[in-house]
Design an enzyme around this catalytic site. Structure first.
Site, PDB file in Angstrom:
ATOM      1  NE  ARG A  84     -44.089 -19.777 -14.445  1.00  0.00           N
ATOM      2  CZ  ARG A  84     -44.468 -18.760 -13.676  1.00  0.00           C
ATOM      3  NH1 ARG A  84     -44.370 -17.519 -14.123  1.00  0.00           N
ATOM      4  NH2 ARG A  84     -44.932 -18.970 -12.459  1.00  0.00           N
ATOM      5  CE  LYS A 181     -42.120 -20.061 -10.179  1.00  0.00           C
ATOM      6  NZ  LYS A 181     -41.505 -18.938  -9.506  1.00  0.00           N
ATOM      7  CD  GLU A 214     -37.264 -12.122 -13.337  1.00  0.00           C
ATOM      8  OE1 GLU A 214     -38.456 -12.439 -13.339  1.00  0.00           O
ATOM      9  OE2 GLU A 214     -36.346 -12.911 -13.657  1.00  0.00           O
TER      10      GLU A 214
END
Ligand code: PLP
Length: 329
Positions: A84, A181, A214
């Site tokens: 990620r 992220k 989320e």
């Protein structure tokens, strides 16, 4: 100490060090080791865990990060977190300071140097210092930083009584930024602050199509009345390593007949509110039941059996599963 014409003290390097220690003494922290590519090594004194102010991660948010867990002296699921991290770096047009193997090695060695056997590893990549512009400065080297800390903690009663969430009034990030992220967590921060101010534990983003997104630094999922575990699609939210692993582990519950299926799908808020269980999922919170969403009670209003079973599977995986890396303490 010299005083500038404006009446402010002009500090020497020794004064700065003194003041950095004083700042940390006022706010003790439990950061046990910090690696900085800019320093070229590891420091264990929190006062020295610093980066230059003109690093573009600081003043432009041109940086990314990820967090993996240390469980019982091993690192859990680091490869998924590195995947990620590298995806975030690519989408952010950030150069890497070295190979994946070199970064993994630094992460493992910093963990070893910390001596910490339970906690978290957070690591960042920045476009580096050199000016206050937008484009990375000429000659800027990417910054790589690794921090070992105790991890985020949540109230004990979240486990026993469950969590209460509200629909945030803040817009969800556009998909590109949500799946990356980056160090730009303003919407996430504002959502959590808004929820706390309104007496809830956290918030939930809903996207422009009315689909569930989320929470602030966690994913959400649902168990339908037909006993299907449903997680929102990962195309407009962060691909949670815990949620991904949980979906795999849930197959055990399918095999045992405790779940009919486990899948990823778009979920409207109306569908979500009809669920028999709602889950909060993430590296720090693991799997925790959500019992209230806005004015609606979810299921029985108590954390449910699927949340408990998934938590057990996840905890077993974190202690004895195949995704653990040894740390050479
Ligand atoms: C926005 C957001 N969603 C979801 C998650 C959960 O991801 P993970 O399970 O990898 O901790 C996080 C945590 O990193 C997050 O910041």
């Amino acid at each position: 100490m010299p005083v500038s014409p404006a009446g402010l003290t002009v500090l020497s390097a020794a004064d700065v060090l003194d003041r950095l220690h004083h700042l940390r003494a006022q706010q003790p922290v439990k950061y046990t080791a910090f690696y900085s590519s800019q320093l070229g090594g590891i420091v264990t004194d929190p006062a020295l865990m610093v980066i230059p102010f003109d690093d573009h991660m600081v003043h432009r948010g041109h940086g990314i990060f990820d967090t993996a867990g240390i469980v019982n002296g091993k690192i859990y699921d680091l490869e998924a977190h590195l995947d990620r991290f590298l995806g975030s770096a690519e989408r952010s047009k950030l150069r890497l300071p070295g190979t994946r193997e070199e970064m993994r090695d630094i992460i493992i060695r910093t963990t070893a140097a910390s001596g910490r056997r339970d906690g978290s590893i957070r690591y960042w990549l920045s476009s580096g210092p050199g000016n206050l512009d937008l484009m990375p400065a000429a000659g800027a080297q990417p910054g790589f930083f690794v921090m070992i800390f105790p991890g985020l903690a949540y109230p004990e009663k979240w486990k026993t009584d469950g969590v209460r969430v509200m629909t945030t009034t803040y817009p969800i990030k556009p998909a590109l930024y949500a799946i990356t992220k980056t160090t730009n967590y303003l919407p996430n921060v504002l959502m959590q602050m808004e929820a706390r101010e309104a007496g809830f534990d956290n918030g939930v983003f809903i996207d422009a199509n009315g689909h569930v997104g989320e929470s602030s630094n966690m994913n959400v999922a649902f168990v339908t009345r037909e006993r299907v575990l449903v997680h929102p699609k990962f195309d407009h939210i962060l691909s949670g390593c815990t949620a991904r692993r949980m979906l795999e582990l849930a197959q055990t519950l399918v095999a045992r007949g405790e779940l009919a299926d486990a899948r990823v799908a778009d979920i409207t808020q109306a569908e979500a509110l009809a669920a028999s269980e709602m889950l909060l999922i993430g590296s720090s919170v693991k799997v925790t039941g959500i019992v209230q969403w806005d004015a609606h009670t979810i299921g029985t209003g108590k954390p449910g059996p699927v949340a408990a079973a998934l938590l057990q599977l996840l905890e077993d995986d974190m202690r004895t599963g195949p995704r653990l890396i040894d740390v050479p303490y």
